[in-house]
Design an enzyme around this catalytic site. Structure first.
Site, PDB file in Angstrom:
ATOM      1  N   THR A 171       0.837  -1.406   0.230  1.00 19.97           N
ATOM      2  CA  THR A 171      -0.015   0.076  -0.045  1.00 19.97           C
ATOM      3  C   THR A 171       0.907   1.523  -0.103  1.00 19.97           C
ATOM      4  O   THR A 171       0.659   2.104  -0.797  1.00 19.97           O
ATOM      5  CB  THR A 171      -0.897   0.064   1.272  1.00 19.97           C
ATOM      6  OG1 THR A 171      -1.667  -1.282   1.127  1.00 19.97           O
ATOM      7  CG2 THR A 171      -1.912   1.166   1.136  1.00 19.97           C
ATOM      8  N   GLY A 231       5.916  -7.906   1.624  1.00 27.97           N
ATOM      9  CA  GLY A 231       6.603  -9.103   2.196  1.00 27.97           C
ATOM     10  C   GLY A 231       5.510 -10.274   2.853  1.00 27.97           C
ATOM     11  O   GLY A 231       5.870 -11.565   2.499  1.00 27.97           O
ATOM     12  N   THR A 238      13.567   5.271  10.466  1.00 26.99           N
ATOM     13  CA  THR A 238      14.473   4.141  10.760  1.00 26.99           C
ATOM     14  C   THR A 238      13.855   3.048  10.171  1.00 26.99           C
ATOM     15  O   THR A 238      12.838   2.823  10.384  1.00 26.99           O
ATOM     16  CB  THR A 238      14.784   4.303  12.283  1.00 26.99           C
ATOM     17  OG1 THR A 238      15.038   5.358  12.586  1.00 26.99           O
ATOM     18  CG2 THR A 238      15.669   3.074  12.712  1.00 26.99           C
ATOM     19  N   CYS A 285      -9.476  -7.900   2.406  1.00 32.11           N
ATOM     20  CA  CYS A 285      -9.970  -6.646   2.830  1.00 32.11           C
ATOM     21  C   CYS A 285     -11.265  -6.272   3.056  1.00 32.11           C
ATOM     22  O   CYS A 285     -11.771  -5.562   3.655  1.00 32.11           O
ATOM     23  CB  CYS A 285      -9.160  -5.586   2.124  1.00 32.11           C
ATOM     24  SG  CYS A 285      -7.362  -5.850   1.769  1.00 32.11           S
TER      25      CYS A 285
HETATM   26  N1  PLP Z   1      -1.986  -5.268  -4.173  1.00 24.65           N
HETATM   27  C1  PLP Z   1      -2.647  -6.681  -4.052  1.00 24.65           C
HETATM   28  C2  PLP Z   1      -2.772  -7.283  -5.236  1.00 24.65           C
HETATM   29  C3  PLP Z   1      -2.726  -7.187  -2.594  1.00 24.65           C
HETATM   30  O1  PLP Z   1      -3.130  -8.601  -2.761  1.00 24.65           O
HETATM   31  C4  PLP Z   1      -2.584  -6.507  -1.447  1.00 24.65           C
HETATM   32  C5  PLP Z   1      -2.865  -7.122  -0.197  1.00 24.65           C
HETATM   33  O2  PLP Z   1      -4.051  -7.555   0.142  1.00 24.65           O
HETATM   34  C6  PLP Z   1      -2.003  -5.277  -1.530  1.00 24.65           C
HETATM   35  C7  PLP Z   1      -1.969  -4.708  -2.723  1.00 24.65           C
HETATM   36  C8  PLP Z   1      -1.899  -4.472  -0.397  1.00 24.65           C
HETATM   37  O3  PLP Z   1      -0.920  -4.807   0.251  1.00 24.65           O
HETATM   38  P1  PLP Z   1      -0.145  -4.563   1.605  1.00 24.65           P
HETATM   39  O4  PLP Z   1      -1.125  -5.517   2.669  1.00 24.65           O
HETATM   40  O5  PLP Z   1       1.162  -4.897   1.764  1.00 24.65           O
HETATM   41  O6  PLP Z   1      -0.196  -3.246   1.917  1.00 24.65           O
END
Ligand code: PLP
Length: 639
Positions: free
Chosen positions: A73, A212, A249, A338
């Site tokens: 994100t 990660g 940091t 989500c």
């Molecule tokens: N993009 C995709 C395709 C994802 O599957 C996700 C995670 O759900 C994200 C972005 C967001 O990742 P993060 O949880 O590292 O912010």
């Protein structure tokens, strides 16, 4: 209950043991600040440098930037900010940069939301446009060809998190090149790491965010690749870490752990390759087909990651499937993690043009590249068990049984015995489901008009047409139904068990007693059913996990009631503190309430998966006047 089978790797993944060890080492021994110039700092810097070098090799980053972020994100924000700031500057210098922000219709919300956010904040005034996808979830290159000349930025993911659909990145690059587009191009590579080959510097891609925790590193660490020469604006400014490109940091435990995952990727023996994963996917898919013969897969396997299966089962909602799997200890999700809390159909599947029953009923099953044959064997055994449990009839017992069906904000009621059922005022959107349930249970659905042949006398002297079901009579009033035990053609007030419909209060008092259960067609005072005698027994009593044991020991007569659906109980029977719970689904509570009210001093402890349904059950019972109705807060999930 046997151990969890975690099949939700696209949501997040367990941390690789070597990554845990690396993180612990970075916190315990190598805890320095990589910006410090003393030896402790230098040792931390070595971890930072080694991990970055590995990331460069794994991503094929060439001379591009490789920055550590908190996750995808943040990488997405940084990419969008960088591109839009550059567009604003180029426009100020008189250049035509296009008027569109084009993003794939199935992108993660982090992309479309970031585009809208920064476009508004920076005042760039571009128009956001979703690039449609085809039935396989792949971008419509013909539409992109038309839009590309007007695009200031194009965002297309490498692989989709809900369906696993793999994008045709070469095709997109070709369209951008052939149309002479100067758009900045971001490719969300979150689901690609470890699953698709990456050689970023040899592509036209300007920005590629990674996360990660989707590949066995911890949450809170990610990578952003920026092509050499692509514009860059830091999202965070301060102490100048990451060469001034991302201050703050560094998350050294996360970076060390990510380094261990990248090392495993480079070394090549820890993670399964494409062919092995595809063989596992085929076994899982075959098992799903056996377990749920009507299953439909929502994306064609030839264009999807072998680690993701997205499916729907006609007549079974995704919520029911999720509850079923969860009861069997199989963790899957409906679409993305989500959006798990929202019961909306998947916008990804909607964009692919799938009908509502498939997007609203979708389940995502995803494995990680650490999976092995033993794990897939265990998963298949558990899936088979889920199939058998789903066939456990909801129409067990009951003479007659009374089941509530919810839909469209209304309630319908099914009265049934071993062979027959009558459906009272069903919500329209539930008609098909009810027909399927009755068919699966081998029940004949009685057409009430045709079935009207006998009559019973009621206590107000009137005669009502009736149906005999489960040894009881279901008598029809002008404005509802009475269910009770008739004696020599007479249904006395005191023998009425249930009333369905909004029966006129005066008539009700003449034909039924105040202990009958009134089953509503919609919530009345927030309740689906109540007794006229009911007094407000207050809110549901709450038992917390740490007090449950003591409560159950103190009240040996307490009735433990599992209010999950019958198929959930069949998938994973509930035993709490050595005591087996009796299964009475929330939808069947009205059938049992009279018996429970007859023993007002006996505690009833309701339990479900998360504590939601049990709280409803305990509230209904308390409001019906049972002062000893309790819910277990947090449910079985926390037990
Ligand atoms: N993009 C995709 C395709 C994802 O599957 C996700 C995670 O759900 C994200 C972005 C967001 O990742 P993060 O949880 O590292 O912010």
């Amino acid at each position: 209950m046997a151990s969890d089978i975690y099949l939700d790797a696209n949501a997040t993944s367990p941390v690789l043991p070597s990554a845990i060890a690396a993180a612990v080492e970075a916190m315990e021994a190598q805890f320095g600040n990589p910006s410090s110039s003393h030896a402790t700092g230098l040792r931390a810097r070595r971890i930072l440098d080694t991990t970055r070098a590995r990331a460069r090799r794994v991503l094929g980053a060439g001379p591009g930037r490789v920055l550590f972020t908190s996750g995808a994100t943040e990488g997405i924000q940084t990419a969008v900010l960088s591109a839009l700031v550059a567009v604003r500057e180029r426009r100020a210098a008189g250049e035509d940069c296009g008027d569109l922000l084009v993003y794939g219709a199935t992108e993660h919300k982090a992309v479309s939301e970031s585009l809208a956010h920064w476009n508004r904040l920076l005042g760039t005034g571009l128009t956001l446009l979703a690039l449609p996808v085809d039935a396989a979830g792949r971008h419509r290159l013909d539409v992109l060809r038309d839009l590309a000349p007007r695009a200031a930025m194009v965002c297309t993911m490498a692989a989709n998190n809900e369906t696993g659909a793999i994008s045709d990145l070469d095709g997109i690059a070709r369209v951008l090149r052939e149309s002479g587009s100067k758009a900045y191009w971001m490719v969300d590579c979150v689901q690609a790491l470890g699953k698709l080959p990456l050689d970023l510097a040899n592509t036209r891609i300007d920005y590629a965010p990674f996360s990660g925790h989707k590949l066995h590193a911890p949450k809170g660490i990610g990578i952003l690749y920026v092509r050499d020469g692509a514009p860059y604006t830091p999202l965070m400014i301060g102490g100048g870490q990451e060469g001034g490109q991302r201050s703050g940091t560094e998350n050294m435990a996360g970076i060390a752990a990510l380094g261990a995952v990248l090392a495993a990727l480079e070394e090549g023996t820890t993670f399964r390759g494409h062919a092995e994963l595809a063989a596992m996917r085929d076994r899982l898919a075959a098992t799903l087909r056996d377990a749920f013969p009507a299953i439909v897969f929502n994306a064609p396997f030839e264009h999807t990651l072998p680690t993701t299966l997205n499916f729907a089962v006609p007549g079974v909602s995704s919520k029911d499937l999720l509850d079923l799997f969860d009861a069997a200890g199989v963790r899957v999700s409906a679409g993305s993690a989500c959006s798990a809390a929202k019961a909306a159909p998947s916008y990804v599947l909607d964009a692919m043009g799938l009908p509502l029953w498939r997007s609203g009923g979708a389940v995502r099953l995803s494995i990680g590249p650490l999976a092995d044959d033993a794990f897939v064997d265990a998963a298949c055994a558990r899936i088979r068990h889920c199939g058998e449990a789903l066939r456990a009839s909801r129409f067990k017992d009951g003479s007659p049984g009374v089941m509530q069906v919810s839909g469209d904000g209304r309630y319908g009621w099914i009265v049934f015995d071993a062979t027959t059922c009558v459906v009272i005022d069903p919500p329209r959107d539930q008609l098909e489901r009810i027909a399927a349930l009755a068919r699966d249970a081998g029940l004949r659905v009685l057409d009430v008009d045709v079935a009207d042949h006998a009559t019973v006398e009621l206590d107000d002297g009137s005669h009502a047409p009736c149906i005999v079901i489960g040894g009881a009579v279901l008598a029809r009033l002008p404005d509802g139904w009475l269910l009770g035990d008739a004696d020599a053609g007479h249904l006395r007030r005191t023998a009425v068990r249930h009333v369905f419909g909004a029966v006129d209060a005066g008539r009700l008092a003449r034909v039924a007693h105040d202990g009958a259960v009134i089953c509503h067609g919609a919530d009345v005072d927030g309740l689906a059913w109540a007794t006229p005698r009911a007094r407000d027994g207050g809110t549901a009593g709450q038992l917390h996990q740490d007090t449950l044991d003591v409560f159950l020991r103190r009240h040996e007569d307490a009735l433990l009631v599992d209010v999950r659906e019958a198929f959930e109980a069949a998938a994973g029977p509930m035993v709490l503190h050595g005591r087996a719970a009796r299964n009475v689904p929330l939808s069947r509570l009205a059938e049992h309430v009279a018996g429970w009210l007859a023993e007002p001093a006996r505690p009833i402890v309701f339990v479900c998966r998360s504590g939601n349904r049990s709280a409803k059950a305990a509230t209904l019972l308390r409001r019906a006047g049972h002062a000893q109705a309790w819910t277990v807060v947090g449910g079985l999930a926390l037990a």
